[in-house]
Motif scaffolding. Structure first.
Motif, short mmCIF file in Angstrom:
data_model
loop_
_atom_site.label_atom_id
_atom_site.label_comp_id
_atom_site.label_asym_id
_atom_site.label_seq_id
_atom_site.Cartn_x
_atom_site.Cartn_y
_atom_site.Cartn_z
N LEU A 14 0.84 -1.21 0.00
CA LEU A 14 0.00 0.00 0.00
C LEU A 14 0.87 1.26 0.00
O LEU A 14 0.54 2.26 -0.64
N ALA A 15 2.00 1.22 0.72
CA ALA A 15 2.90 2.38 0.74
C ALA A 15 3.48 2.63 -0.66
O ALA A 15 3.62 3.78 -1.09
N LEU A 16 3.80 1.55 -1.36
CA LEU A 16 4.33 1.69 -2.73
C LEU A 16 3.24 2.19 -3.68
O LEU A 16 3.48 3.05 -4.52
N LEU A 17 2.03 1.66 -3.49
CA LEU A 17 0.91 2.11 -4.31
C LEU A 17 0.64 3.59 -4.05
O LEU A 17 0.43 4.38 -4.99
N ALA A 18 0.68 4.00 -2.79
CA ALA A 18 0.50 5.41 -2.44
C ALA A 18 1.54 6.26 -3.16
O ALA A 18 1.23 7.31 -3.73
N THR A 19 2.78 5.78 -3.17
CA THR A 19 3.87 6.53 -3.83
C THR A 19 3.56 6.73 -5.31
O THR A 19 3.73 7.83 -5.85
N THR A 20 3.09 5.68 -5.96
CA THR A 20 2.77 5.81 -7.39
C THR A 20 1.60 6.76 -7.63
O THR A 20 1.47 7.34 -8.70
N ARG A 40 -1.35 7.01 8.69
CA ARG A 40 -2.03 8.13 8.05
C ARG A 40 -1.82 8.04 6.55
O ARG A 40 -0.75 7.63 6.10
N LEU A 41 -2.83 8.50 5.80
CA LEU A 41 -2.74 8.53 4.34
C LEU A 41 -3.26 9.87 3.86
O LEU A 41 -4.32 10.32 4.32
N GLY A 42 -2.55 10.52 2.96
CA GLY A 42 -3.04 11.80 2.42
C GLY A 42 -2.00 12.43 1.51
O GLY A 42 -0.97 11.81 1.20
N TYR A 43 -2.28 13.64 1.09
CA TYR A 43 -1.33 14.39 0.27
C TYR A 43 -0.48 15.23 1.20
O TYR A 43 -0.95 15.71 2.24
N ALA A 44 0.79 15.40 0.83
CA ALA A 44 1.69 16.15 1.72
C ALA A 44 2.78 16.81 0.89
O ALA A 44 3.08 16.37 -0.22
N ASP A 45 3.39 17.85 1.47
CA ASP A 45 4.56 18.46 0.82
C ASP A 45 5.77 17.57 1.04
O ASP A 45 5.82 16.83 2.03
N PRO A 46 6.80 17.64 0.16
CA PRO A 46 8.00 16.82 0.34
C PRO A 46 8.61 17.02 1.73
O PRO A 46 8.53 18.11 2.29
N ASP A 47 9.20 15.96 2.27
CA ASP A 47 9.60 15.94 3.68
C ASP A 47 11.02 15.43 3.86
O ASP A 47 11.26 14.45 4.56
N GLY A 48 11.98 16.02 3.19
CA GLY A 48 13.37 15.71 3.54
C GLY A 48 14.00 14.48 2.91
O GLY A 48 15.15 14.18 3.18
N GLY A 49 13.29 13.74 2.09
CA GLY A 49 13.95 12.65 1.34
C GLY A 49 14.16 11.38 2.14
O GLY A 49 13.47 11.12 3.13
N HIS A 50 15.17 10.61 1.71
CA HIS A 50 15.36 9.26 2.23
C HIS A 50 16.11 9.22 3.56
O HIS A 50 17.03 10.00 3.78
#
Ligand SMILES: Cc1cc2nc3c(=O)[nH]c(=O)nc-3n(C[C@H](O)[C@H](O)[C@H](O)COP(=O)(O)O)c2cc1C
Length: 328
Positions: free
Chosen positions: A265-271, A307-317
């Motif tokens: 689900l996390a990978l699907l969210a990323t796509t 949590r699931l939603g839209y967000a601004d970028p958060d510092g990378g890996h």
């Protein structure tokens, strides 16, 4: 393999297509180690034997205070296993997984990889997300469409597991309040603060040395409960959806498979351009976990929440141990 290479720079172009099977399997594991894990503890080890991989949970990387019942230990290894399978399908391997193949409780899976596999509908489009995914700890906004939630629901293919999407404001507020209680209790516990401080201090959870050391100082020497609690309840209440994963029976195998499902689900969210953020504190305290189960009105065991939603970028890996460090 060069130990200094950042594990996140792995590229499909480097797959040793003409190399021996063992080198190919080792290459697939470079994607497994990019998985998320509790406190970024990366509690996995792998042992390759030609075309098969034994996957182990690493006792030395278990979090005995935060994760007393080892739920997150197994869920984290499940995330790495799912990454392995997504990568295996991308490079044309069929996979056959046996869960807990021996009496050893740390021997999570035996995976046989053979050429000639095809991509499954629920993993096929996820490969590029392996190197793009990260946990986003910032505020979330927007609403998640019904079609997207339907796609998420379809990706939960394991018949022993269930998923709930919590969208109702009242229920999210109730979860937020449970999270506030959990944060307060945990930060009051010196053992919890010491364990978290250790993981922050060794750089697992922060991107720079300075940030890591400052974090260790703050968590170990100050009572941060109220500040953290306020942040976490606001975060959960502002997220459009809280996703809950559970199983009819809480077994080590179900925990591993919940990890696989969460990672999918996390990978699907990323796509889909969405972000996820696991919040485990309520599940780490048995009485609050029971209250959560009652609030959600679910049967069986709640095994993961995010949590699931839209967000601004958060510092990378966040950082990863190199593959040789986790290969037996
Ligand atoms: C089982 C599990 C539990 C987690 N629990 C929390 C949590 O309670 N709070 C949090 O901020 N992150 C949590 N995370 C996210 C990890 O901190 C994160 O995966 C790790 O730091 C690696 O960063 P990355 O996901 O950006 O690669 C959890 C992850 C997993 C797999």
């Amino acid at each position: 393999m060069d130990d200094d290479t950042d594990p996140w720079t792995v590229s499909a172009a480097a797959f040793p297509g003409d190399g021996p099977r063992e080198a190919q399997v080792e290459f697939l594991l470079r994607y497994a180690i990019l998985a998320p894990s509790s406190h970024n503890s990366q509690p996995w080890r792998f042992s390759i034997d030609e075309g098969s991989v034994d996957v182990y949970a690493d006792e030395a990387r278990w979090l005995p205070v935060a994760d007393a019942d080892r739920r997150e230990w197994y869920v984290s290894v499940g995330c790495a296993l799912e990454n392995l399978l997504v990568a295996a399908e991308r490079f044309g391997f069929e996979h056959d997984v046996t869960y807990f193949p021996s009496d050893d409780e740390s021997h999570v899976a035996h995976v046989v990889l053979s050429p000639g596999g095809s991509r499954s509908p629920h993993r096929g489009g996820l490969f590029d997300a392996l190197t793009a995914r990260s946990t986003n700890h910032g505020p979330y906004y927007g609403s998640v469409s019904t079609e997207t939630l339907d796609a998420f629901e379809s990706a939960v293919t394991d018949p022993d597991l269930w998923v709930r999407f919590v969208e109702a404001t009242e229920t999210r507020e109730r979860i937020g309040s449970l999270i506030t209680h959990a944060d307060r209790r945990q930060f009051e516990d010196p053992e919890y603060r010491r364990e978290l401080g250790e993981w922050i201090g060794n750089g697992a959870l922060a991107t720079s040395w300075v940030k890591a050391k400052l974090g260790q100082l703050a968590v170990t020497h100050l009572d941060l409960g109220d500040r953290q609690a306020a942040t976490d309840s606001v975060l959960v209440e502002s997220a459009p959806v809280v996703v809950v994963l559970g199983a009819d029976a809480d077994t080590p195998s179900a925990r591993v498979r919940v990890g696989q499902t969460f990672e999918r689900l996390a990978l699907l969210a990323t796509t889909e351009g969405l972000s996820v953020h696991p919040m485990s504190q309520v599940l780490e305290l048995p009485d609050l976990r029971a209250e959560l189960t009652e609030t959600l009105d679910v049967e069986g065991s709640v095994l993961h929440l995010f949590r699931l939603g839209y967000a601004d970028p958060d510092g990378g890996h966040s950082s990863r141990r190199p593959l040789p460090a986790v290969l037996d």
